[in-house]
Write a protein that holds these residues in place. Structure first.
Motif, PDB file in Angstrom:
ATOM      1  N   ARG A 246       3.249  13.260  55.101  1.00  0.00           N
ATOM      2  CA  ARG A 246       3.735  14.385  55.909  1.00  0.00           C
ATOM      3  C   ARG A 246       2.559  15.190  56.455  1.00  0.00           C
ATOM      4  NH1 ARG A 246       6.308  17.627  52.337  1.00  0.00           N
ATOM      5  NH2 ARG A 246       6.144  16.081  50.679  1.00  0.00           N
ATOM      6  N   GLY A 247       2.634  15.595  57.711  1.00  0.00           N
ATOM      7  CA  GLY A 247       1.527  16.310  58.333  1.00  0.00           C
ATOM      8  C   GLY A 247       0.665  15.369  59.161  1.00  0.00           C
ATOM      9  N   THR A 248       0.959  14.051  59.086  1.00  0.00           N
ATOM     10  CA  THR A 248       0.261  13.085  59.936  1.00  0.00           C
ATOM     11  C   THR A 248       1.322  12.308  60.719  1.00  0.00           C
ATOM     12  OG1 THR A 248       0.352  11.164  58.469  1.00  0.00           O
ATOM     13  CG2 THR A 248      -1.396  12.771  58.049  1.00  0.00           C
ATOM     14  N   ASP A 249       0.880  11.310  61.478  1.00  0.00           N
ATOM     15  CA  ASP A 249       1.833  10.501  62.232  1.00  0.00           C
ATOM     16  C   ASP A 249       2.515   9.444  61.375  1.00  0.00           C
ATOM     17  OD1 ASP A 249       1.336  11.895  64.495  1.00  0.00           O
ATOM     18  OD2 ASP A 249      -0.185  10.506  65.270  1.00  0.00           O
ATOM     19  N   ALA A 250       2.085   9.313  60.124  1.00  0.00           N
ATOM     20  CA  ALA A 250       2.675   8.299  59.252  1.00  0.00           C
ATOM     21  C   ALA A 250       4.034   8.778  58.761  1.00  0.00           C
ATOM     22  CB  ALA A 250       1.752   8.030  58.066  1.00  0.00           C
ATOM     23  N   GLY A 251       5.086   8.065  59.160  1.00  0.00           N
ATOM     24  CA  GLY A 251       6.426   8.516  58.783  1.00  0.00           C
ATOM     25  C   GLY A 251       7.338   7.396  58.323  1.00  0.00           C
ATOM     26  N   ALA A 252       6.780   6.248  57.954  1.00  0.00           N
ATOM     27  CA  ALA A 252       7.627   5.118  57.549  1.00  0.00           C
ATOM     28  C   ALA A 252       8.192   5.353  56.154  1.00  0.00           C
ATOM     29  CB  ALA A 252       6.815   3.826  57.596  1.00  0.00           C
ATOM     30  N   ARG A 253       9.380   4.822  55.921  1.00  0.00           N
ATOM     31  CA  ARG A 253      10.077   5.118  54.671  1.00  0.00           C
ATOM     32  C   ARG A 253      10.238   3.893  53.786  1.00  0.00           C
ATOM     33  NH1 ARG A 253      13.392   9.533  54.541  1.00  0.00           N
ATOM     34  NH2 ARG A 253      13.503   8.982  52.343  1.00  0.00           N
ATOM     35  N   TYR A 254       9.496   2.848  54.060  1.00  0.00           N
ATOM     36  CA  TYR A 254       9.711   1.611  53.321  1.00  0.00           C
ATOM     37  C   TYR A 254       9.085   1.665  51.924  1.00  0.00           C
ATOM     38  CZ  TYR A 254      10.337  -3.354  52.535  1.00  0.00           C
ATOM     39  OH  TYR A 254      10.712  -4.560  52.010  1.00  0.00           O
ATOM     40  N   GLY A 255       7.909   2.258  51.847  1.00  0.00           N
ATOM     41  CA  GLY A 255       7.230   2.385  50.550  1.00  0.00           C
ATOM     42  C   GLY A 255       7.240   3.837  50.105  1.00  0.00           C
ATOM     43  N   PRO A 256       6.636   4.126  48.960  1.00  0.00           N
ATOM     44  CA  PRO A 256       6.610   5.501  48.450  1.00  0.00           C
ATOM     45  C   PRO A 256       5.925   6.485  49.413  1.00  0.00           C
ATOM     46  CG  PRO A 256       5.942   3.962  46.742  1.00  0.00           C
ATOM     47  CD  PRO A 256       6.069   3.165  48.002  1.00  0.00           C
ATOM     48  N   ASP A 257       6.424   7.707  49.448  1.00  0.00           N
ATOM     49  CA  ASP A 257       5.827   8.815  50.191  1.00  0.00           C
ATOM     50  C   ASP A 257       4.485   9.153  49.525  1.00  0.00           C
ATOM     51  OD1 ASP A 257       5.203  11.652  50.783  1.00  0.00           O
ATOM     52  OD2 ASP A 257       7.145  11.654  51.805  1.00  0.00           O
ATOM     53  N   LEU A 258       3.423   9.188  50.333  1.00  0.00           N
ATOM     54  CA  LEU A 258       2.087   9.387  49.749  1.00  0.00           C
ATOM     55  C   LEU A 258       1.506  10.774  50.033  1.00  0.00           C
ATOM     56  CD1 LEU A 258       0.468   5.895  50.610  1.00  0.00           C
ATOM     57  CD2 LEU A 258       1.615   6.600  48.503  1.00  0.00           C
ATOM     58  N   THR A 259       2.361  11.691  50.521  1.00  0.00           N
ATOM     59  CA  THR A 259       1.853  13.004  50.925  1.00  0.00           C
ATOM     60  C   THR A 259       1.002  13.666  49.834  1.00  0.00           C
ATOM     61  OG1 THR A 259       3.860  13.229  52.221  1.00  0.00           O
ATOM     62  CG2 THR A 259       2.535  15.224  51.924  1.00  0.00           C
ATOM     63  N   HIS A 260       1.482  13.555  48.579  1.00  0.00           N
ATOM     64  CA  HIS A 260       0.717  14.173  47.476  1.00  0.00           C
ATOM     65  C   HIS A 260       0.461  13.149  46.378  1.00  0.00           C
ATOM     66  CE1 HIS A 260       0.970  18.133  49.276  1.00  0.00           C
ATOM     67  NE2 HIS A 260       2.260  17.930  49.504  1.00  0.00           N
ATOM     68  N   VAL A 261       0.104  11.957  46.810  1.00  0.00           N
ATOM     69  CA  VAL A 261      -0.014  10.843  45.852  1.00  0.00           C
ATOM     70  C   VAL A 261      -1.061  11.120  44.761  1.00  0.00           C
ATOM     71  CG1 VAL A 261      -1.678   9.566  47.295  1.00  0.00           C
ATOM     72  CG2 VAL A 261      -0.263   8.329  45.648  1.00  0.00           C
ATOM     73  N   ALA A 262      -2.110  11.857  45.118  1.00  0.00           N
ATOM     74  CA  ALA A 262      -3.184  12.077  44.140  1.00  0.00           C
ATOM     75  C   ALA A 262      -2.764  13.055  43.041  1.00  0.00           C
ATOM     76  CB  ALA A 262      -4.444  12.570  44.835  1.00  0.00           C
ATOM     77  N   GLY A 263      -1.604  13.674  43.200  1.00  0.00           N
ATOM     78  CA  GLY A 263      -1.111  14.568  42.147  1.00  0.00           C
ATOM     79  C   GLY A 263      -0.305  13.827  41.097  1.00  0.00           C
ATOM     80  N   ARG A 264      -0.097  12.523  41.305  1.00  0.00           N
ATOM     81  CA  ARG A 264       0.731  11.776  40.351  1.00  0.00           C
ATOM     82  C   ARG A 264      -0.136  11.121  39.282  1.00  0.00           C
ATOM     83  NH1 ARG A 264       3.602   8.585  45.092  1.00  0.00           N
ATOM     84  NH2 ARG A 264       4.258  10.398  46.313  1.00  0.00           N
TER      85      ARG A 264
END
Ligand code: CUA
Length: 316
Positions: A246-264
């Motif tokens: 979110r916040g970029t042009d990447a909006g595909a929904r096939y795999g996990p949302d990576l917006t805050h992936v480094a917090g996982r």
């Protein structure tokens, strides 16, 4: 591998539903143990006294009455267990609340898509494989599957519930103790069924609110040149075909949302801890980490890989 508040077990309940289930478990355990001991005691006694039977004697009449009494006791015991089970089942399903948190959980082969429902779409949060919930507040899970049948099971918090394609199931649960509780898909769903774990992080309300307000935000903008290059690699490479940031042009929904992936805490639904090395291995060839998963190997030039890693690591 990582610090858990407790073992993944139904015998260390952290909420009311799991406590009811634990009560039933021990009730069944002790009743069954008592029955076993009594049966064995009578068996041994009978063996010691064994001799030629003589029907019609007062002794054999007594034995006949004992058998009738034992049968009646067995029936009463079984009905008692059925009643306890039904009563607890009712208690387990009675938790509901108008101010409950609503979470939609979608099962995928082999990961969990987690969406926090909110009346305002801009306040909705999507993440993967890690569910944060506030301690003491009931949470409603709406479960569905994108492919085959999965089963949501976090034993410290609740029993199992299936995620089915085309049918929404719901459960309520509440965590009363803060902690990180491991869960596991409990229905065989293909090759990597065993690598379909998830974590429920129960935290005090203010910590949860903090976490949530962080998750609502779009991804932070890259600071360094390397991070900027990393974002470019992401947005111009195959990553963008499947993932959202979110916040970029990447909006595909096939795999996990990576917006805050480094917090996982983990990558690939609890398969490996989140670290630069594991992330590099995963991107280069995730098939060697979790064979059969839907992510293809992503061949990158070493400096592009380093940039991409630098970018992903800042998505906190
Ligand atoms: Cu999903 Cu087993």
């Amino acid at each position: 591998m990582m610090l858990l508040a407790s073992w993944q077990t139904a015998l260390q309940p952290a909420g009311p539903q799991a406590s009811h289930i634990e009560f039933l478990w021990w009730l069944f355990f002790w009743v069954s143990a008592a029955v076993y001991v009594v049966v064995l005691a009578f068996l041994i006694a009978a063996l010691l006294r064994a001799g030629p039977g003589d029907p019609g004697t007062p002794e054999s009449q007594r034995a006949g009455r004992a058998v009738v009494a034992a049968t009646a006791l067995t029936v009463v015991t079984l009905f008692g267990l059925v009643a306890a089970s039904a009563f607890k089942g009712h208690q387990i399903s009675s938790l509901q609340s108008p101010d409950g948190l609503e979470i939609q959980l979608i099962g995928h082969q082999w990961w969990w898509e987690v969406t926090y429902r909110h009346p305002a779409p801009s306040q909705q949060v999507t993440t993967a494989n890690e569910i944060h919930i506030p301690v003491g507040r009931p949470v409603q899970f709406q479960l569905i599957s994108a492919d085959v049948i999965h089963s949501f099971w976090v034993p410290n918090l609740h029993g199992k519930i299936d995620l089915m394609p085309g049918k929404v199931t719901t459960i309520w649960l509440r965590a009363d103790k803060p902690g990180t509780y491991r869960g596991q898909c409990a229905e065989f769903c293909g090759w990597q069924h065993a690598h379909m774990a998830l974590f429920v992080v129960a935290q005090p309300e203010h910590e949860f609110t903090q976490w949530y307000s962080q998750q609502v935000k779009p991804a932070p903008d890259p600071g360094s040149d390397q991070q900027k290059r990393g974002r470019e690699v992401f947005l111009t490479g195959p990553c963008v075909m499947c993932h959202t940031i979110r916040g970029t042009d990447a909006g595909a929904r096939y795999g996990p949302d990576l917006t805050h992936v480094a917090g996982r805490m983990t990558i690939a639904a609890g398969t490996v801890p989140f670290s630069r090395a594991h992330l590099a291995g995963w991107i280069t060839n995730s098939q060697s980490v979790k064979p059969g998963n839907n992510m293809p190997p992503v061949p990158l030039k070493p400096e592009d890989l380093q940039s991409l890693l630098a970018y992903l690591e800042m998505l906190k």
